[in-house]
Design a protein around this motif. Structure first.
Motif, PDB file in Angstrom:
ATOM      1  N   PRO A  14      -1.164   5.586   3.609  1.00 57.21           N
ATOM      2  CA  PRO A  14      -2.483   5.022   3.064  1.00 57.21           C
ATOM      3  C   PRO A  14      -3.420   6.128   3.738  1.00 57.21           C
ATOM      4  CG  PRO A  14      -1.556   3.750   4.986  1.00 57.21           C
ATOM      5  CD  PRO A  14      -0.401   4.730   4.531  1.00 57.21           C
ATOM      6  N   TYR A  61      -8.971   1.023  -2.205  1.00 59.27           N
ATOM      7  CA  TYR A  61      -7.803   1.085  -3.479  1.00 59.27           C
ATOM      8  C   TYR A  61      -8.144   0.118  -4.446  1.00 59.27           C
ATOM      9  CZ  TYR A  61      -5.103   4.081  -0.557  1.00 59.27           C
ATOM     10  OH  TYR A  61      -4.452   5.136   0.316  1.00 59.27           O
ATOM     11  N   PHE A  99       0.711  -1.132   0.148  1.00 59.67           N
ATOM     12  CA  PHE A  99       0.010  -0.148   0.013  1.00 59.67           C
ATOM     13  C   PHE A  99       1.034   1.255  -0.043  1.00 59.67           C
ATOM     14  CE2 PHE A  99      -3.268  -3.143   0.841  1.00 59.67           C
ATOM     15  CZ  PHE A  99      -4.352  -2.360   0.641  1.00 59.67           C
TER      16      PHE A  99
END
Length: 339
Positions: free
Chosen positions: A141, A146, A137
């Motif tokens: 984040p 996503y 990620f």
């Protein structure tokens, strides 16, 4: 203005420039995937695996290893960098009882060194094409979904944000990923088996309802995969703090009728891996805090102190009364001595 004031002001200006460089130039250059990543996370659990050796020897009675304890040994390494792009090698070996290698795979991914989104591979470097996230990620984040690349099916699916928790004193974000569909590459698996072999395998599959007599003499095979991931990501560094991995690969007829599982793997991160990941997140976070907060603020604080000293010196000189010139002295006549 005296020379000392100029010196203090000059040093203060230099420190302010250095604070800006540390925060806006050095920090972004450091806060990216380094070129020496070399990690070895491990996952433990159980698996039901088609025993390829038994199948090849015709030992259909032992065609499956059912619910055996397994260890997934994963090795993640940066093999090349080019500007904002890093190329990862992601290898996985599934080990059964006594360290027996059951399956293995290796993929190469080219990603952005901050967002970890897909990027073109550097010239002369091989990497599998993909979309979205695949190896991890973003380093920072956010609390939203996503897009994630499932390389087994070759499809892009959602990594769904599920909430925030505390792990080892760190704030982590949870994401779940589900993908299913035909395998993108089943070249290493049998593309067809004799009906008798399929019948022998089906006889050892609990609850199978497929009648081998309805199958052709040579049974063409297709493969479908289902993947489920649960990942917990450190909110400050993007480090994967904890996770579980489940995958089922099913052999099917060409019309989609399920025949028998090739692999059904369910594993979670080991305690040692979770501890190592937590330590990594803390070390990265400390370094970023020192470079992005402590160092700039310290430099700014010293600069302000120097400017205050310079201003105090100027003010002190302005408040002092002007110096009084020395009064001239009247020469006294020399005395004359008479005889």
């Amino acid at each position: 203005m005296r020379r000392s004031t100029w010196i203090l002001t000059g040093f203060a200006a230099l420190l302010l420039v250095l604070a800006a460089v540390a925060r806006f130039a050095v920090l972004p250059a450091v806060h990216q995937v380094p070129d020496d990543v070399n990690e070895n996370p491990q996952y433990e659990g159980t698996a039901t695996i088609l025993n390829q050796q038994a199948l090849a020897s015709g030992d259909l009675a032992n065609a499956f290893l059912v619910d055996v304890p397994v260890l997934m040994d994963r090795h993640i390494k940066v093999t090349a960098t080019d500007g904002d792009t890093a190329v990862f090698s992601d290898s996985r070996v599934l080990l059964g009882p006594d360290g027996q290698e059951l399956t293995s795979s290796e993929e190469h991914w080219a990603v952005d060194r901050v967002s970890l989104e897909a990027r073109p591979a550097p010239e002369g470097v091989d990497a599998s094409p993909h979309e979205g996230l695949v190896i991890g990620f973003p380093l920072e984040p956010e609390k939203h979904d996503y897009r994630w690349w499932d390389h087994t099916t070759g499809t892009e699916v959602d990594a769904v944000y599920t909430g925030t928790e505390k792990r080892d004193g760190r704030t982590v974000y949870g994401y779940t990923i589900h993908a299913e569909g035909p395998m993108a590459d089943s070249g290493e698996l049998p593309q067809a088996l004799p009906r008798d072999a399929v019948g022998g395998i089906l006889a050892s599959v609990p609850g199978s309802t497929v009648d081998p007599a309805t199958l052709p003499e040579m049974v063409p095979l297709s493969y479908a995969a289902t993947t489920d991931l649960v990942l917990w990501i450190d909110s400050g560094t993007g480090t994967i703090m904890d996770g579980s991995h489940g995958q089922n690969i099913m052999a099917t007829t060409q019309d989609g009728t399920a025949l028998f599982p090739i692999a059904d793997v369910r594993v979670t991160a080991t305690d040692e891996t979770k501890e190592n990941q937590a330590d990594t997140a803390k070390e990265i976070s400390l370094a970023l805090t020192l470079l992005g907060v402590v160092a700039p603020l310290s430099l700014i604080g010293i600069a302000l102190l120097l400017l205050a000293l310079a201003a105090w010196g100027v003010r002190k000189r302005r408040t002092q009364p002007p110096a009084t010139p020395d009064e001239p002295t009247t020469p006294q006549p020399e005395s004359v001595t008479t005889a």
